[in-house]
Design a protein around this motif. Sequence first.
Motif, PDB file in Angstrom:
ATOM      1  N   VAL B 363       0.823  -1.205   0.000  1.00  0.00           N
ATOM      2  CA  VAL B 363       0.000   0.000   0.000  1.00  0.00           C
ATOM      3  C   VAL B 363       0.861   1.261   0.000  1.00  0.00           C
ATOM      4  O   VAL B 363       0.622   2.200  -0.740  1.00  0.00           O
ATOM      5  CB  VAL B 363      -0.931   0.001   1.231  1.00  0.00           C
ATOM      6  CG1 VAL B 363      -1.586   1.346   1.385  1.00  0.00           C
ATOM      7  CG2 VAL B 363      -1.983  -1.057   1.064  1.00  0.00           C
ATOM      8  N   THR B 364       1.878   1.254   0.837  1.00  0.00           N
ATOM      9  CA  THR B 364       2.649   2.465   1.019  1.00  0.00           C
ATOM     10  C   THR B 364       3.810   2.571   0.033  1.00  0.00           C
ATOM     11  O   THR B 364       4.000   3.603  -0.601  1.00  0.00           O
ATOM     12  CB  THR B 364       3.176   2.530   2.461  1.00  0.00           C
ATOM     13  OG1 THR B 364       2.089   2.372   3.342  1.00  0.00           O
ATOM     14  CG2 THR B 364       3.859   3.845   2.720  1.00  0.00           C
ATOM     15  N   GLN B 369       0.278   5.136  -0.654  1.00  0.00           N
ATOM     16  CA  GLN B 369      -0.779   5.473   0.293  1.00  0.00           C
ATOM     17  C   GLN B 369      -0.294   5.184   1.711  1.00  0.00           C
ATOM     18  O   GLN B 369       0.337   4.164   1.952  1.00  0.00           O
ATOM     19  CB  GLN B 369      -1.997   4.579   0.053  1.00  0.00           C
ATOM     20  CG  GLN B 369      -2.418   4.493  -1.379  1.00  0.00           C
ATOM     21  CD  GLN B 369      -3.308   5.627  -1.732  1.00  0.00           C
ATOM     22  OE1 GLN B 369      -4.342   5.816  -1.137  1.00  0.00           O
ATOM     23  NE2 GLN B 369      -2.875   6.427  -2.669  1.00  0.00           N
ATOM     24  N   SER B 371      -0.957   3.867   5.331  1.00  0.00           N
ATOM     25  CA  SER B 371      -1.947   3.016   5.981  1.00  0.00           C
ATOM     26  C   SER B 371      -1.502   2.745   7.405  1.00  0.00           C
ATOM     27  O   SER B 371      -0.496   2.096   7.634  1.00  0.00           O
ATOM     28  CB  SER B 371      -2.099   1.706   5.219  1.00  0.00           C
ATOM     29  OG  SER B 371      -2.932   0.837   5.957  1.00  0.00           O
ATOM     30  N   GLY B 420     -10.945   0.306   1.868  1.00  0.00           N
ATOM     31  CA  GLY B 420     -10.161   0.941   0.815  1.00  0.00           C
ATOM     32  C   GLY B 420     -10.919   2.079   0.153  1.00  0.00           C
ATOM     33  O   GLY B 420     -10.310   2.998  -0.393  1.00  0.00           O
ATOM     34  N   ALA B 423     -10.063   5.496   0.976  1.00  0.00           N
ATOM     35  CA  ALA B 423      -8.714   5.854   0.532  1.00  0.00           C
ATOM     36  C   ALA B 423      -8.709   6.442  -0.864  1.00  0.00           C
ATOM     37  O   ALA B 423      -7.762   7.118  -1.261  1.00  0.00           O
ATOM     38  CB  ALA B 423      -7.820   4.615   0.566  1.00  0.00           C
ATOM     39  N   THR B 435      -7.135   5.647   8.225  1.00  0.00           N
ATOM     40  CA  THR B 435      -6.755   4.242   8.374  1.00  0.00           C
ATOM     41  C   THR B 435      -6.477   3.912   9.836  1.00  0.00           C
ATOM     42  O   THR B 435      -6.824   2.832  10.308  1.00  0.00           O
ATOM     43  CB  THR B 435      -5.519   3.917   7.522  1.00  0.00           C
ATOM     44  OG1 THR B 435      -4.507   4.887   7.786  1.00  0.00           O
ATOM     45  CG2 THR B 435      -5.858   3.934   6.054  1.00  0.00           C
ATOM     46  N   PHE B 525      -5.232  -1.941  -1.679  1.00  0.00           N
ATOM     47  CA  PHE B 525      -5.730  -2.059  -0.312  1.00  0.00           C
ATOM     48  C   PHE B 525      -6.220  -3.477  -0.015  1.00  0.00           C
ATOM     49  O   PHE B 525      -5.975  -4.033   1.052  1.00  0.00           O
ATOM     50  CB  PHE B 525      -6.871  -1.054  -0.061  1.00  0.00           C
ATOM     51  CG  PHE B 525      -6.422   0.137   0.718  1.00  0.00           C
ATOM     52  CD1 PHE B 525      -6.500   0.137   2.102  1.00  0.00           C
ATOM     53  CD2 PHE B 525      -5.886   1.235   0.078  1.00  0.00           C
ATOM     54  CE1 PHE B 525      -6.054   1.224   2.825  1.00  0.00           C
ATOM     55  CE2 PHE B 525      -5.439   2.320   0.798  1.00  0.00           C
ATOM     56  CZ  PHE B 525      -5.525   2.321   2.173  1.00  0.00           C
ATOM     57  N   SER B 529      -4.645  -6.105   2.661  1.00  0.00           N
ATOM     58  CA  SER B 529      -5.367  -6.604   3.824  1.00  0.00           C
ATOM     59  C   SER B 529      -5.271  -8.124   3.900  1.00  0.00           C
ATOM     60  O   SER B 529      -5.175  -8.695   4.989  1.00  0.00           O
ATOM     61  CB  SER B 529      -6.820  -6.141   3.780  1.00  0.00           C
ATOM     62  OG  SER B 529      -7.478  -6.699   2.674  1.00  0.00           O
TER      63      SER B 529
END
Lengths: 257, 776, 254
Positions: B363-364, B369, B371, B420, B423, B435, B525, B529
């Motif tokens: 994600v990052t 993004q 999280s 998500g 986001a 988040t 996302f 998860s």
Amino acid sequence: MTAPDSSSAAIAAGSSASALAAAAAAARAGGAPAPDGIELRLSGARAGYGVVEVLHGLDLVIPSGKVTALLGVNGAGKSTTLRVLAGLVPLRSGTLTWRDQVITKMSTVDRARRGLLLVPDERAVFASLSVRDNLLVVAEATGHPDITPALEAFPKLRDRLPQRAGSMSGGERRMLALARALLARPSVLMVDELSLGLSPKVAAELFEWLSTVAATGTTVILADQYTDAALGMADLAYVLHRGERSFVGDPAELAHA
Amino acid sequence: MISVDLAIAGLAIGAIAALSGIGLLVTYRTNGVLNLAQGGIAALVAYVYRQMAVEWGLPKWLSAVIALAILSPLLGLLLERFVFRPLARRRASAAESLVASLGVLVLTLGMCAGIWGLGSKNDTPPLFPNKSVGISGHRIGVDTISTLVLIVVCCVALGVVQNRTKFGRQMRAVVDDRQLAELSSVPADRVAAVGWAFGTTLAGFTGVLLAPRLQLSPYGLSLVVLETFAVVVAARLASLPIAVFAGLAIGILQSELTQFKVDGQFADVYRSLESNLFVVALLVLLLAIPKLRELGDAGSAGRFSSRGAPDAAGTVEERSKDLVWKLAGFIMLLAPLLFRPADLRSAFDVPAVALILLSMVIVTGYSGQVSLGVAGYAGLGALFSLKLANGDFLGLPRLPGLLAILVGAILVAPVGLITGYPAIRRRGLTLALTTFAVGAVVSQFVFEQPKFSSGLYVNALYLGGWQLNDKAFYIIELVGLGLGLLAVRSLHRGRLGRALLAVRDNSGGAAAVGVDVRNLKLIAFTMSSVVAGLGGALLVQGASSFSSTTFQPIQSLLWFTAMVVFGADSAVGAIIGASLIVAIDVLAPSGSSTLAIGILALSLSWLPGGLASAVRGLVRFVAQRLADQFVEPEELPRPTRRTPVPAGLGAAIPRPAVPADAATWASQQTSRMGDADPAGASATAPAAVWVSGPLAAGTTGIEAAERVAAERGLTLTSFGRALLGTLGAGATGAADLIPAPAAGQVTPSGSRPAAGQPAGSVPAASSSNHLEGGRR
Amino acid sequence: MSRAELRAVGLVRRYGGLTAVDHVDMSAPPGLITGLIGPNGAGKSTVFSLLTGVEQPDEGAVMLGDRDITKLRPDKRSRLGLVQTFQVPSLFTSMTVRDNLLVGVENRRRDYAGGLFGRGIRGNARHDEVVDEMLASLGLTDVANVITGSLPTGALRLAECARALCTHPDVLLLDEPASGLDAAETERFSQLLRRIAANGVAIVLVDHDVDLVFTVCDQVYAMVGGRVVAHGSPAAVRADPTVQSVYLAQGTKA
């Protein structure tokens, strides 16, 4: 957005230009040119951002009381050079001398206090502050909390005092930025991309204003791509290319080339 | 329905939240940093206060003065000077500031845990006398009144200073644009420092006021303070009065809730609401307000590259070449198989934590993004898998343990998909807080509920009738990690990987060429998860018990910080990070790994790209040296193509005199897939010169590094050169044996060597000239 | 193969009490270069945002061919053939020029889920061909494997343009494509634009450089105060008295 003529008509020609020149002369800190005629000397300057070096050992000499133009395309290092002179970008090697003092390590604030002033190309005003506060911040910080010289130079600003600077048009913001610079009583005035984002008409008027400041003996450094106007008022021109000097000399030579 | 007594009770906690909010807002407005470390600082000050008042037996007033009037502001000044001023100096991104403040949080928590332990203390003396005054029949505590007075004083003072004084104007100027303020002779550092000192002082008050009311524990107290972020979100990061009002209102409302009784199925949930209204408010507000008034570039997608910016390592393909780095991760993973049984068992956490860190890399690191809720997904994965194995999950049949782990992880996907959605429209700080709030709500309303999390047994795993021993379980974990790595691989290679990278680099540009930014974010996302869920399930299986503290919200912040420290866009970094965290926790006193991560995170202030990139640079350098000695020059990393003649935009655009080319272009445009006219193509391509062969034949360390830099269009800085020079001298003696190339030999025709530079640096100086060389 | 025309019909955009764009009608027919000029604050940037989908109009519609695209997001518009470039070149700075172009080619479909199951990992050979041709055609082959973050402005503009062309657009929207370029580069860039238009692409150009706009464009719209005050051939617009008075006064002096 405001109608274009309101912003362009803001700088009255003729009469107020001379008032401005007088104001600028009165405001100026140094007055006398440097003894050897050299205001700033940058030697062997290396500087950059992160892992990227932008200036690769640049040498510059800025004559006192003259207009010097730094020219070149985007990415040539003009802005970085001005930011180095203003202390926003530290030198990785090399020295910067102002008159007879080495100021390589001097902070931005101290340089501004002593009259080495940069008007950056973008975000040159505090957008969330009123026009009045924009002027007052500079005036107070330099110890002369009087904003009338700026209003005399740019009478248009008088009507805008309570307005948020961010809500003004591009031309008006440039004007405010220059007015703020004036209040700081610069002995060296550096202007980055005066014409950026302005219509040619407004840009031409701001250049005209700048030449009246230069006429009072203030050392002026211009970084610009708008070469016709910049060359027209410069006494000395540098052309930068990829962080190095590729031309130095009489602007007239460039104009013919 | 409103009970005055309950309102007064709620006012007490609401006032503390408001106070915390004022501190956060002032720091944010003067520095552009939302101080996520507020909770850690509050805890640290509260601990010091308690230490002096209880352990050392100092008078309470003296302890208070030292803790609140000296320590708290001092902390702020130190943070400003040594952490955030360097960041502001180099105009660090909002993402970097976020990580730095997380680093401070982790560091302060580590200090508290290291010195005072993770257990809770309930003997903190209250700051104000434990008395109450009667006002028309209602009792109101002295501490509540004092806190309210403090709030009023703060607000009035701030209002007056800000609008009436020179310092206030300077403050607003710094808030608006710090660099411009400095250019206007405004001493911005001083303003920023005052902002920090003010913020940390109020953080200290928050801690000292909260500690006697709650149990004082590092994680517990800081979580409560983090929940007060609801107040600043309500204020949209801007309005002081709204923050105060929101704090008091939520506090009162929370207290009023206790007068109602809800029976039946939702009784437990309702009970939680009574003590967790701030968390719920935080989430609801964040969902209702998609855009906070963030300062500076906070709105731009964060870049969490461990390789500095602009990203030096470059393409997706090139990343996968970090062989040595990979090898290190591989060895770290396999080593535990040789350990004694007890040690092997402690290593169980490594693959599990690695998976959790990996989930954030997706994600990052890959899609940019933030999280901060990973513990929620991990915990849900664990919960689902245990429920499945026990046969009480939504009527699903009891599944065998291994299958339950897998299915449990996959069942997290819908949760990831739903969470998500926010986001898509949120970025920067707003996304980070959202988040975090999701994770906190899941923790408080699921993991902490006996209804969901009690009676969960972790059974031994069987594979084909055989009970798995420790070694076999560890291997199963490695297989799980392998699955996670495969998922990550598919996410950063090929079309999907390029599209994700495009979104991270420039989401506007990506949308402009048709990249479906929304879908990509959702995919990232969801994948993340599932991977986190798998990690959580394995973590619980390895520990043989489910504990809600394993997945408490603060843990998300610790893991996130660790992930960034060890290289946000590096899968191997996640593995190495997990190994180190687990190793430190096993070998050193509790809290040490937290402390270590905190210190590493703060090193980001000085080393852009963090320690990980420094280590990586070293590894790469050594690898380069080895390669230079053992590998034929032709096999060295990709050489740079060099255009010998000016190839500015000028040469780049074919001269109109070449009609073949225009025809090529036209045919391509009309038939799209039509065959190119090879003559047209080659006519415009200047001959390329490959310079790496002769250059590579003789390299010293610096030259090697410079060549690598040149290949990426960079120039080594003098600092880098000096650093490598020092390292190189000790690292090898072989350099002397290889003859240095003659200066002229390596110079590509058309570019002149810059005087005073070593021959090896010539490519560095000219390499970025590809398109502009001709204009001299 | 005929391409779609881009039309703006009665566009209105208000910010608070301010009407930034006031009933603007425009059309950009295939194969022509349409210029949009106006002083600062005239609303041309807002019109541009409305055309690209970054902002939504309060009234009016944006049509691509027969299709109403007013409500569509930028990425959807792009997949329909309306592609923009940015004032600040918006390349993916950690990727090579080639990968940047590949992203342009690859995203007319959007079945990303395929990538999760290993499809498309090796890439599509046809995509590579398209990119190779584009690189060769614009003379970018030599920098194909250079990370775009390290390229100079001129090359960035070119690469961004190449990336946009890789999506095979019907309409190309260019926001100040000549800023940062010197005179010679600008000249070559306008030649490139002519070539693109000759292939039937509609180009919309917003730029401060009036000389560029008047030399390269087939038709010009001039905006003042949120309205179109003049429209027609470059010569006609240049001669328009309103345009003369507000925008070109400087021309007499220089």
